[in-house]
Design a protein around this motif. Structure first.
Motif, PDB file in Angstrom:
ATOM      1  N   GLU A  99      49.588  34.670  43.090  1.00 47.89           N
ATOM      2  CA  GLU A  99      48.817  35.793  42.317  1.00 47.89           C
ATOM      3  C   GLU A  99      47.513  35.353  42.055  1.00 47.89           C
ATOM      4  N   ARG A 100      47.151  34.325  41.408  1.00 45.61           N
ATOM      5  CA  ARG A 100      45.788  33.900  41.026  1.00 45.61           C
ATOM      6  C   ARG A 100      44.965  33.658  42.268  1.00 45.61           C
ATOM      7  N   GLY A 123      41.896  39.779  52.681  1.00 44.02           N
ATOM      8  CA  GLY A 123      43.116  40.249  53.712  1.00 44.02           C
ATOM      9  C   GLY A 123      44.047  39.270  53.761  1.00 44.02           C
ATOM     10  N   SER A 124      43.788  38.022  54.053  1.00 43.63           N
ATOM     11  CA  SER A 124      44.829  37.105  54.478  1.00 43.63           C
ATOM     12  C   SER A 124      45.603  36.641  53.292  1.00 43.63           C
ATOM     13  N   GLU A 128      49.825  37.426  52.664  1.00 47.09           N
ATOM     14  CA  GLU A 128      50.654  35.963  52.308  1.00 47.09           C
ATOM     15  C   GLU A 128      51.281  36.508  51.108  1.00 47.09           C
ATOM     16  N   TYR A 129      50.526  36.977  49.937  1.00 50.60           N
ATOM     17  CA  TYR A 129      51.246  37.460  48.631  1.00 50.60           C
ATOM     18  C   TYR A 129      52.171  38.426  48.932  1.00 50.60           C
ATOM     19  N   ASP A 130      51.977  39.327  49.861  1.00 52.85           N
ATOM     20  CA  ASP A 130      53.162  40.373  50.248  1.00 52.85           C
ATOM     21  C   ASP A 130      54.354  40.085  51.155  1.00 52.85           C
ATOM     22  N   GLY A 131      54.325  38.806  51.136  1.00 51.29           N
ATOM     23  CA  GLY A 131      55.798  38.221  51.846  1.00 51.29           C
ATOM     24  C   GLY A 131      55.303  38.135  53.592  1.00 51.29           C
ATOM     25  N   SER A 135      50.318  44.696  54.157  1.00 51.07           N
ATOM     26  CA  SER A 135      50.190  45.939  53.181  1.00 51.07           C
ATOM     27  C   SER A 135      48.964  46.936  53.389  1.00 51.07           C
ATOM     28  N   PRO A 136      49.223  48.021  53.041  1.00 50.91           N
ATOM     29  CA  PRO A 136      47.853  48.705  52.962  1.00 50.91           C
ATOM     30  C   PRO A 136      46.688  48.246  52.415  1.00 50.91           C
ATOM     31  N   ALA A 137      47.136  47.491  51.430  1.00 51.61           N
ATOM     32  CA  ALA A 137      45.644  46.736  50.595  1.00 51.61           C
ATOM     33  C   ALA A 137      45.147  45.710  51.425  1.00 51.61           C
TER      34      ALA A 137
END
Length: 220
Positions: A99-100, A123-124, A128-131, A135-137
């Motif tokens: 997250e950080r 973007g990378s 990675e944070y979204d598994g 994601s759209p972000a």
């Protein structure tokens, strides 16, 4: 167990007062403290809840040094925003704090919104944070990087890498082909891109063979 521990503390306190020859006239002071502690536990304690082991907040992440070196070679190293913010975000990942790491890249694109390397890193990190799912972000960040510098091989390469991590191998192939096509012949990192593209093509050909489909040849 909570009440038993409280009772044990009271017994220990009384023994300590006796051994230390604490004046009996002043015993009301520690007794009052114990009573206040007992009242607080009775008010806010939850002795009926089951116990459970404490789980660490995050597990360390193995950061691929080869990809870091490739990122530095493609976007520049010393004195660049990508190198500075990338090092900080990599440190967060090594500590298991995804997250950080995302927030580092987010702060970077806010500070320097026109930097293609920062949007690519953002973007990378989001993917990675979204598994390892785009994601759209994450898609927005990659699209921003691709629009900022359409002739730079970095955004299509790392977007293709995110697609591969999302198990979207066939979709990744044209992006890696584009990255190789945009890379100058004498660039130090070109052999690494070509090798990764060849590996992907071999994987897709083997996958097509197993599924009984005609395998497409290299587009280069």
């Amino acid at each position: 167990m909570g009440w038993a521990m409280l009772a044990s503390m009271a017994v220990v306190a009384v023994l300590a007062l006796v051994l230390l020859r604490y004046p009996r006239k002043l015993w009301t002071v520690p007794a009052t403290a114990l009573m206040l502690g007992a009242a607080g536990y009775a008010w806010q304690g939850s002795p009926g809840l089951p116990g459970h082991p404490v789980v660490p907040g995050g597990q360390r992440v193995a950061v691929d040094q080869g990809l870091i070196d490739l990122r530095d070679a493609m976007f520049g190293k010393y004195g660049t925003y990508a190198w500075s913010y990338g090092n900080l975000a990599d440190g967060m990942l090594r500590q298991g704090d995804r997250e950080r790491a995302v927030k580092v890249w987010q702060g970077a694109v806010r500070q320097v919104p026109g930097d293609v390397a920062l949007w690519t890193g953002f973007g990378s990190a989001l993917a990675e944070y979204d598994g390892n799912q785009i994601s759209p972000a994450a898609q927005f960040a990659f699209d921003k990087a691709l629009a900022l510098s359409p002739e730079h091989p970095g955004p299509p390469f790392f977007y293709g890498l995110a697609l591969i991590r999302a198990n979207r191998f066939a979709e990744a192939e044209p992006w890696w082909e584009k990255a190789v096509a945009l890379t100058p012949e004498k660039a130090s990192y070109r052999p690494a891109l070509v090798a990764r593209l060849l590996t992907l093509e071999m994987f897709l050909q083997e996958q097509a063979r197993r599924e009984g489909r005609p395998a497409a040849g290299p587009a280069r």
